[in-house]
Design an enzyme around this catalytic site. Structure first.
Site, short mmCIF file in Angstrom:
data_model
loop_
_atom_site.label_atom_id
_atom_site.label_comp_id
_atom_site.label_asym_id
_atom_site.label_seq_id
_atom_site.Cartn_x
_atom_site.Cartn_y
_atom_site.Cartn_z
CE LYS A 145 -2.95 2.21 4.22
NZ LYS A 145 -2.21 1.01 4.58
CB SER B 23 -0.97 0.02 1.19
OG SER B 23 -0.28 0.25 2.40
#
Length: 147
Positions: A104, A67
């Site tokens: 993230k 990701s």
């Protein structure tokens, strides 16, 4: 030493070893044309001294997944995470979200917090009051294997 393991990250505690270090030649390695080196200054280099600013609040964790590939964080990279740093917009953070750790990019705007992956195949996550959410630490460095 493994401190914690989740589906997406494995955390390690830094272990300082007195007098540890590796030979370090402070000459600069050319990525263009080779240059003759006049003097090789050999020193000892400890990666803990270079990468860890606050030993009590720093952990290592291995990335699992794709990701964050757009930010240069690839599967099995080793992250250096400092829990003493203040979270801020655009920082890459390790977060605890609804029972799982994730890494993230933080997006903070108008009182809202979003977790943005760096891969278009993954959704942006809006944090709401329904989420169990903690910003656990800020990523300061990444260690890669290049074989």
């Amino acid at each position: 030493m493994i401190a914690h393991k989740s589906n997406s990250l494995i955390f390690f505690l830094p272990e300082a070893i007195e007098g540890a270090g590796t030979n370090f030649f402070d000459t600069g390695i050319s990525a263009g044309f080779p240059s003759p080196a006049e003097d090789f200054k050999e020193q000892r280099l400890s990666l803990d001294d270079e990468l860890v600013k606050n030993k009590e609040a720093t952990f290592y964790a291995k990335v699992s997944g794709q990701s964050m590939i757009g930010a240069g964080l690839d599967d099995n990279d080793l992250l250096v995470i400092d829990r003493s740093l203040e979270p801020a917009n655009n920082k890459i953070a390790v977060c605890f979200l609804d029972g799982e750790f994730t890494v993230k990019r933080l997006r903070v705007s108008n009182g809202e917090v979003w977790l943005q992956p760096e891969n278009p195949n993954y959704p942006i996550i809006k944090i709401t009051e329904d989420n169990n959410f903690v910003i656990w630490g800020i990523v300061t460095n990444v260690i890669k294997k290049v074989y």
